[in-house]
Scaffold this motif. Sequence first.
Motif, PDB file in Angstrom:
ATOM      1  N   VAL A 171       3.299   9.765  -4.802  1.00  0.00           N
ATOM      2  CA  VAL A 171       3.076   8.491  -3.885  1.00  0.00           C
ATOM      3  C   VAL A 171       4.265   8.236  -3.041  1.00  0.00           C
ATOM      4  CG1 VAL A 171       2.573   6.027  -4.089  1.00  0.00           C
ATOM      5  CG2 VAL A 171       1.346   7.651  -5.403  1.00  0.00           C
TER       6      VAL A 171
ATOM      7  N   GLY B 286       0.798  -1.175  -0.079  1.00  0.00           N
ATOM      8  CA  GLY B 286       0.064   0.103  -0.001  1.00  0.00           C
ATOM      9  C   GLY B 286       0.778   1.245  -0.136  1.00  0.00           C
ATOM     10  N   TYR B 287       0.117   2.226  -0.202  1.00  0.00           N
ATOM     11  CA  TYR B 287       1.023   3.709  -0.083  1.00  0.00           C
ATOM     12  C   TYR B 287      -0.111   4.834   0.154  1.00  0.00           C
ATOM     13  CZ  TYR B 287      -1.766   4.810  -4.545  1.00  0.00           C
ATOM     14  OH  TYR B 287      -2.501   5.015  -5.298  1.00  0.00           O
ATOM     15  N   ASN B 288       0.420   5.812   0.579  1.00  0.00           N
ATOM     16  CA  ASN B 288      -0.285   7.111   0.842  1.00  0.00           C
ATOM     17  C   ASN B 288      -0.001   8.137  -0.227  1.00  0.00           C
ATOM     18  OD1 ASN B 288      -1.974   6.730   2.953  1.00  0.00           O
ATOM     19  ND2 ASN B 288      -0.224   7.080   4.404  1.00  0.00           N
TER      20      ASN B 288
ATOM     21  N   PRO C  50       5.369   4.869  -0.550  1.00  0.00           N
ATOM     22  CA  PRO C  50       4.991   3.744   0.086  1.00  0.00           C
ATOM     23  C   PRO C  50       4.899   3.737   1.383  1.00  0.00           C
ATOM     24  CG  PRO C  50       6.669   3.700  -1.591  1.00  0.00           C
ATOM     25  CD  PRO C  50       6.620   4.936  -1.131  1.00  0.00           C
TER      26      PRO C  50
ATOM     27  N   ALA D 213       1.891   8.933  -8.874  1.00  0.00           N
ATOM     28  CA  ALA D 213       0.736   7.846  -9.033  1.00  0.00           C
ATOM     29  C   ALA D 213       0.909   7.568 -10.513  1.00  0.00           C
ATOM     30  CB  ALA D 213      -0.403   8.345  -8.549  1.00  0.00           C
TER      31      ALA D 213
ATOM     32  N   THR E  62      -4.071   7.662  -7.740  1.00  0.00           N
ATOM     33  CA  THR E  62      -4.531   6.138  -7.999  1.00  0.00           C
ATOM     34  C   THR E  62      -3.270   5.502  -8.634  1.00  0.00           C
ATOM     35  OG1 THR E  62      -7.006   6.796  -8.306  1.00  0.00           O
ATOM     36  CG2 THR E  62      -6.027   4.536  -9.114  1.00  0.00           C
ATOM     37  N   SER E  63      -2.980   4.304  -8.417  1.00  0.00           N
ATOM     38  CA  SER E  63      -1.950   3.664  -9.026  1.00  0.00           C
ATOM     39  C   SER E  63      -2.443   2.203  -9.008  1.00  0.00           C
ATOM     40  CB  SER E  63      -0.592   3.584  -8.065  1.00  0.00           C
ATOM     41  OG  SER E  63       0.100   4.768  -8.372  1.00  0.00           O
TER      42      SER E  63
ATOM     43  N   ALA F  85      -4.692  -0.728  -8.678  1.00  0.00           N
ATOM     44  CA  ALA F  85      -5.911  -1.131  -7.774  1.00  0.00           C
ATOM     45  C   ALA F  85      -5.850  -0.082  -6.565  1.00  0.00           C
ATOM     46  CB  ALA F  85      -5.897  -2.504  -7.614  1.00  0.00           C
ATOM     47  N   ASN F  86      -4.836   0.566  -6.216  1.00  0.00           N
ATOM     48  CA  ASN F  86      -4.758   1.441  -4.951  1.00  0.00           C
ATOM     49  C   ASN F  86      -5.054   2.748  -5.308  1.00  0.00           C
ATOM     50  OD1 ASN F  86      -3.716  -0.896  -3.392  1.00  0.00           O
ATOM     51  ND2 ASN F  86      -1.777  -0.682  -4.352  1.00  0.00           N
ATOM     52  N   SER F  87      -5.771   3.405  -4.261  1.00  0.00           N
ATOM     53  CA  SER F  87      -6.105   4.687  -4.396  1.00  0.00           C
ATOM     54  C   SER F  87      -6.152   5.179  -3.021  1.00  0.00           C
ATOM     55  CB  SER F  87      -7.236   5.084  -5.288  1.00  0.00           C
ATOM     56  OG  SER F  87      -8.352   4.767  -4.258  1.00  0.00           O
ATOM     57  N   ASP F  88      -6.132   6.558  -2.950  1.00  0.00           N
ATOM     58  CA  ASP F  88      -5.842   7.234  -1.270  1.00  0.00           C
ATOM     59  C   ASP F  88      -6.519   8.716  -1.829  1.00  0.00           C
ATOM     60  OD1 ASP F  88      -5.167   7.485   1.167  1.00  0.00           O
ATOM     61  OD2 ASP F  88      -3.345   8.803   0.676  1.00  0.00           O
TER      62      ASP F  88
END
Length: 319
Positions: free
Chosen positions: A37, A2-4, A39, A49, A100-101, A103-106
């Motif tokens: 982004v 995951g990431y922020n 990690p 991203a 968004t990268s 499937a991951n988004s923040d």
Amino acid sequence: MGYNISEVSGATGGVSDWEFTLDLSAGTTTISGDFDVVPLLGGGGASEATDGYVFSALDRPDLGTLSWNGTTGQFTFTVNTAAVAATGSDQQVSFGVVGTSGANSDDDTVTINILICVARGTLIEGACGPVAVEALSVGDLVQTLDGPPVPIRWIGRRRLGPETLHSTPSLRPIRICRGALGGGLPWRDLRVSPQHRVLLRDWRAELLFGEAEVLVPAKCLVNDKTIVVEPAVEQVEYFHLLFDQHELIFTEGAPTESFHPGPFALRELDEPARAELVTLFPELDRGVTLWPAARPALKPWEGKMLEHAFAPQETARAS
């Protein structure tokens, strides 16, 4: 992994909430930032991203515009100076951003605090109508309560930062809320220095002091409802308008005093401003008060006797 997404240009805050401060009194009209982004558990440094960024609209679009780059995460907020000044007080705008990268988004939130300082934007009644105090120049004509418009002889200003306001809270500005002085005055919230004197017309003044009109320091009228000390402000700038005599001028429609260069007022000025004023009026260097006050000026303890005259009345409950 995951990431922020994180703001990497220097905003305060962290994780998901970020804050910027835009100070109009310093001439600043834009704020810029940059999201990357980051990690959560190692695996390299900040990067963009892969699927970009989407920014939401400003919650207060009347106060400025937001531009942004969906690939780099960079953004710029440009303030609407006139709109903020017209509010008469510090303002705040916010917006959201999603990175968004795959499937991951923040998503994060950005808040921008817009400071106008104590008198910036305050409207002074000029010969041809209201003028923002910071737009006035020496020689401009200002309307007075007691006669025709008169020219400004000197304009002083004193800016106080966080360190001074924290160490000397007695210098914090007083906010006189719209309509607090009666008759719809002031027109908008009015912010003045604690010692700035306001003209009061009230039967209590005549009963207590034998005068229908008196000048009272703003700090003496604080009632914690309609006239309050502003505890959260981090910096202020006080303006001083001087004429050829002590005048009553209109600030946001309410009659208040012009600068009265007595010994106490001179001590409150910084050294360059004091030196400039003494050059214009050498008598001040000898401790001479150049002219009398435009109205009887109450001492602080006397002024406190009138604070409840302008406190909102509680509605009586039926028994």
